[in-house]
Design an enzyme around this catalytic site. Structure first.
Site, PDB file in Angstrom:
ATOM      1  N   ASN A   1      -2.057  13.363  -4.839  1.00 56.34           N
ATOM      2  CA  ASN A   1      -0.944  13.958  -5.593  1.00 56.34           C
ATOM      3  C   ASN A   1      -0.183  14.985  -4.756  1.00 56.34           C
ATOM      4  OD1 ASN A   1      -1.023  12.431  -7.850  1.00 56.34           O
ATOM      5  ND2 ASN A   1      -2.123  13.895  -9.123  1.00 56.34           N
TER       6      ASN A   1
ATOM      7  N   LEU B   1       2.105  13.023  -2.456  1.00 59.02           N
ATOM      8  CA  LEU B   1       3.238  12.426  -3.181  1.00 59.02           C
ATOM      9  C   LEU B   1       4.286  13.494  -3.513  1.00 59.02           C
ATOM     10  CD1 LEU B   1       1.304  10.021  -5.578  1.00 59.02           C
ATOM     11  CD2 LEU B   1       2.854   9.352  -3.732  1.00 59.02           C
TER      12      LEU B   1
ATOM     13  N   CYS C   1       0.746  16.261 -13.764  1.00 65.50           N
ATOM     14  CA  CYS C   1      -0.253  16.332 -12.694  1.00 65.50           C
ATOM     15  C   CYS C   1       0.165  17.071 -11.421  1.00 65.50           C
ATOM     16  CB  CYS C   1      -0.692  14.927 -12.307  1.00 65.50           C
ATOM     17  SG  CYS C   1      -1.430  14.023 -13.677  1.00 65.50           S
TER      18      CYS C   1
ATOM     19  N   PHE D   1      10.068  13.359 -18.165  1.00 62.63           N
ATOM     20  CA  PHE D   1      10.006  13.729 -16.752  1.00 62.63           C
ATOM     21  C   PHE D   1      10.364  12.571 -15.827  1.00 62.63           C
ATOM     22  CE2 PHE D   1       5.743  11.944 -16.802  1.00 62.63           C
ATOM     23  CZ  PHE D   1       5.481  11.587 -15.474  1.00 62.63           C
TER      24      PHE D   1
HETATM   25  P1  NAI Z   1      -3.922  14.070 -22.618  1.00 66.09           P
HETATM   26  O1  NAI Z   1      -3.658  15.462 -23.029  1.00 66.09           O
HETATM   27  O2  NAI Z   1      -2.922  13.010 -22.929  1.00 66.09           O
HETATM   28  O3  NAI Z   1      -5.327  13.577 -23.245  1.00 66.09           O
HETATM   29  C1  NAI Z   1      -6.480  14.340 -23.278  1.00 66.09           C
HETATM   30  C2  NAI Z   1      -7.137  14.124 -24.638  1.00 66.09           C
HETATM   31  O4  NAI Z   1      -8.447  14.700 -24.614  1.00 66.09           O
HETATM   32  C3  NAI Z   1      -6.412  14.759 -25.808  1.00 66.09           C
HETATM   33  O5  NAI Z   1      -6.047  13.770 -26.751  1.00 66.09           O
HETATM   34  C4  NAI Z   1      -7.438  15.755 -26.406  1.00 66.09           C
HETATM   35  O6  NAI Z   1      -7.350  15.847 -27.804  1.00 66.09           O
HETATM   36  C5  NAI Z   1      -8.739  15.162 -25.934  1.00 66.09           C
HETATM   37  N1  NAI Z   1      -9.861  16.099 -25.862  1.00 66.09           N
HETATM   38  C6  NAI Z   1      -9.895  17.326 -25.272  1.00 66.09           C
HETATM   39  N2  NAI Z   1     -11.134  17.856 -25.387  1.00 66.09           N
HETATM   40  C7  NAI Z   1     -11.902  16.940 -26.037  1.00 66.09           C
HETATM   41  C8  NAI Z   1     -13.262  16.901 -26.447  1.00 66.09           C
HETATM   42  N3  NAI Z   1     -14.090  17.901 -26.158  1.00 66.09           N
HETATM   43  N4  NAI Z   1     -13.710  15.807 -27.116  1.00 66.09           N
HETATM   44  C9  NAI Z   1     -12.877  14.775 -27.392  1.00 66.09           C
HETATM   45  N5  NAI Z   1     -11.580  14.756 -27.028  1.00 66.09           N
HETATM   46  C10 NAI Z   1     -11.090  15.826 -26.353  1.00 66.09           C
HETATM   47  O7  NAI Z   1      -4.201  14.096 -21.040  1.00 66.09           O
HETATM   48  P2  NAI Z   1      -4.048  12.915 -19.975  1.00 66.09           P
HETATM   49  O8  NAI Z   1      -2.653  12.867 -19.452  1.00 66.09           O
HETATM   50  O9  NAI Z   1      -4.678  11.673 -20.507  1.00 66.09           O
HETATM   51  O10 NAI Z   1      -4.926  13.491 -18.803  1.00 66.09           O
HETATM   52  C11 NAI Z   1      -6.342  13.559 -18.868  1.00 66.09           C
HETATM   53  C12 NAI Z   1      -6.849  13.892 -17.484  1.00 66.09           C
HETATM   54  O11 NAI Z   1      -6.469  12.877 -16.567  1.00 66.09           O
HETATM   55  C13 NAI Z   1      -6.287  15.193 -16.909  1.00 66.09           C
HETATM   56  O12 NAI Z   1      -7.294  15.800 -16.155  1.00 66.09           O
HETATM   57  C14 NAI Z   1      -5.180  14.738 -16.007  1.00 66.09           C
HETATM   58  O13 NAI Z   1      -4.947  15.672 -14.999  1.00 66.09           O
HETATM   59  C15 NAI Z   1      -5.736  13.428 -15.480  1.00 66.09           C
HETATM   60  N6  NAI Z   1      -4.750  12.449 -15.051  1.00 66.09           N
HETATM   61  C16 NAI Z   1      -3.573  12.254 -15.741  1.00 66.09           C
HETATM   62  C17 NAI Z   1      -2.667  11.290 -15.329  1.00 66.09           C
HETATM   63  C18 NAI Z   1      -1.391  11.080 -16.073  1.00 66.09           C
HETATM   64  O14 NAI Z   1      -0.528  10.349 -15.572  1.00 66.09           O
HETATM   65  N7  NAI Z   1      -1.204  11.641 -17.231  1.00 66.09           N
HETATM   66  C19 NAI Z   1      -2.914  10.430 -14.174  1.00 66.09           C
HETATM   67  C20 NAI Z   1      -4.186  10.657 -13.559  1.00 66.09           C
HETATM   68  C21 NAI Z   1      -5.037  11.644 -13.984  1.00 66.09           C
END
Ligand code: NAI
Length: 480
Positions: A220, A223, A272, A334
């Site tokens: 990242n 990029l 990210c 974004f």
């Molecule tokens: P998001 O915010 O869309 O999803 C995370 C989910 O986890 C939320 O729905 C939340 O309610 C849930 N959650 C939090 N704590 C919890 C718990 N204790 N038990 C059950 N559910 C829980 O985030 P996103 O975008 O999916 O990202 C997740 C991870 O992946 C982050 O670390 C991010 O940096 C990484 N990531 C994201 C990418 C992207 O394009 N969005 C790409 C690659 C990695």
């Protein structure tokens, strides 16, 4: 039957698990989340995220071998492999505030896994986390394990929003990091076997835990660095009369550099890049490497500079004030093909214009009014928490209206800012738009998608990032 459970039904957890379920019909996949509305949306016809191709994949598997549930503990306790894909926000308080990752959600997920497990499990780190997080999670699990064996793997996700399904179907690589012990290697093999259902073996890279964690942050950072590099060039192009599209085309033809990610724009966004670089910076500082930390910090500084520069261009071109003027904002996400607004440059641009008392009329084909109002009133970093834990926004801003059509947004406006490269903005009837605007009518293209010559022929004053300046803008200060 192998059972997989993924904690976190977000942009990563949802699409990734849907594709695993599609490609591995004999594996049962459960996606769980503490957010009940999010799970209900996954079980409805209106999925909680917009991603081309996602609906079809979910429809094919949901109810067969793909399940969405808020019964987190039940599904975790039954699973053989538990993916953790929860939020990893930037800390806003305490040690490392503004840089370090807040692992609260990760830690609570790990403690819950330890609590409810009755059988051995492979725990897979899918969230992007700082290097050595797996080690910390391993400690939490083993110290609370009641004799159960947990193997930790790091399997960072490289999908890009907007092309997530395509990226998951045909990944450039799948990265799996694990312990170099026989048990660690056995766990790596178990996860490799899942991906091997559709990913060629030579694209599945197995490493140690720390290499996998660092590779994600490094990818990242590289990029984002390309974007800041071309954006830095765009400022120089404007000052010298060079055309950034011609420069990036010429540069990208070098096979050592390549053509991708070389488009100048108003700046990078998304959940990210900034967060992961801040993390990298913090890790460098903690390891006594201030020069390395400063090197990467500069990527973010150039990104902020680019957004400020864009706002300054707008204000200085419009007689040094936008107070009371209607400015149409086309695009808030974004990037195109997603409704995601996390860290979108549109937030900073809009806040900059609002700071100068502009009246904004915003249109994005995938972003709701509620989301836009929330984004414009939220504090930095607050977005990266489960929805129900985000601070509720105060009353909506009166200077901001959100409309569902580009023509309504631009009617009677003094200027137009294009902030997302949605395809539909390329083919708008700009003559009609011009006729309905105040004069002089301005277009500020933050994504370089309009035909500048054509718009100037219509009568617009056009600013396009990194392109030779309109006569109107010459000699006007725009440096941040
Ligand atoms: P998001 O915010 O869309 O999803 C995370 C989910 O986890 C939320 O729905 C939340 O309610 C849930 N959650 C939090 N704590 C919890 C718990 N204790 N038990 C059950 N559910 C829980 O985030 P996103 O975008 O999916 O990202 C997740 C991870 O992946 C982050 O670390 C991010 O940096 C990484 N990531 C994201 C990418 C992207 O394009 N969005 C790409 C690659 C990695």
């Amino acid at each position: 039957m192998v059972k997989i459970c993924c904690i976190g039904a977000g942009y990563v957890g949802g699409p990734t698990m849907a594709v695993i379920a599609l490609k591995c019909p004999e594996i049962q996949v459960a996606v769980v989340d503490i957010s009940v509305p999010r799970i209900s949306a996954w079980n409805s016809d209106a999925l909680p995220i917009y991603e081309p191709g996602l609906d079809e994949v979910v429809k094919k598997c949901r109810g067969k071998n793909l399940f969405f549930s808020s019964d987190v503990e039940k599904h975790v306790s039954e699973a053989d492999i538990v993916f953790v894909s929860v939020n990893t926000p930037t800390k806003t308080q305490g040690l490392g505030a503004g840089k370090a990752a807040d692992l609260t959600y990760w830690e609570s997920a790990a403690r819950m896994i330890a609590d409810v497990s009755k059988s051995n499990k492979i725990v897979v780190e899918k969230s992007t986390v700082p290097v050595k997080t797996a080690e910390a999670i391993e400690k939490i699990l083993t110290h609370n394990s009641k004799g159960i064996n947990f193997q930790i793997l790091s399997n960072p996700e490289f999908l890009a929003e907007g092309t997530a399904i395509q990226d998951l179907f045909e990944p450039d690589r799948v990265l799996i990091g694990g312990r170099e012990t026989p048990e660690g290697q056995k766990a790596i093999k178990a996860l490799r076997d899942v991906y091997a259902h559709w990913v060629p073996m030579d694209r599945i890279i197995c490493t140690n835990l720390w290499s996998a964690e660092l590779s994600k942050l490094a990818a990242n950072a590289f990029l984002a660095q390309r974007i800041s590099s071309v954006n830095a060039m765009s400022a120089l192009c404007e000052a010298t009369g060079a055309d950034v599209s011609q420069v990036s085309h010429a540069v990208g033809k070098d096979t050592r550099i390549g053509p991708k990610f070389l488009n100048a724009s108003v700046g990078f966004g998304g959940s990210c890049f900034q967060k992961d670089i801040l993390n990298l910076v913090y890790i460098c500082e903690c390891n006594g490497l201030p020069e390395v930390a400063n090197y990467w910090k500069q990527v973010i500084k150039v990104n902020d500079y680019q957004k400020t520069r864009f706002v300054n261009r707008i204000v200085s071109s419009m007689f040094n004030t936008v107070s009371g003027k209607k400015i149409a904002i086309l695009g808030f996400a974004f990037k195109k093909d997603t409704g995601d607004t996390r860290e979108t440059p549109a937030i900073d641009v809009c806040k900059g214009l609002l700071g100068d008392k502009a009246m904004l009329s915003i249109y994005d084909p995938q972003v709701s009014e509620e989301q836009i109002q929330r984004d414009l009133s939220m504090n930095k970093f607050d977005w990266d928490h489960p929805v129900h834990l985000q601070p509720t926004s105060p009353s909506s801003m009166k200077q901001v209206s959100v409309v569902w059509d580009a023509y309504a947004a631009t009617k009677d406006a003094h200027g137009i800012c294009i902030l997302t490269e949605w395809d539909e903005f390329k083919t708008l009837d700009y003559q009609k738009i011009y006729d309905n605007m105040q004069k002089p009518a301005f277009v500020f293209d933050g994504r370089n998608i309009v035909d500048v010559a054509k718009l100037r022929d219509i009568g617009f004053i056009v600013y396009s990032i990194g392109k030779p300046l309109d006569e109107w803008l010459k000699d006007m200060p725009a440096v941040a």
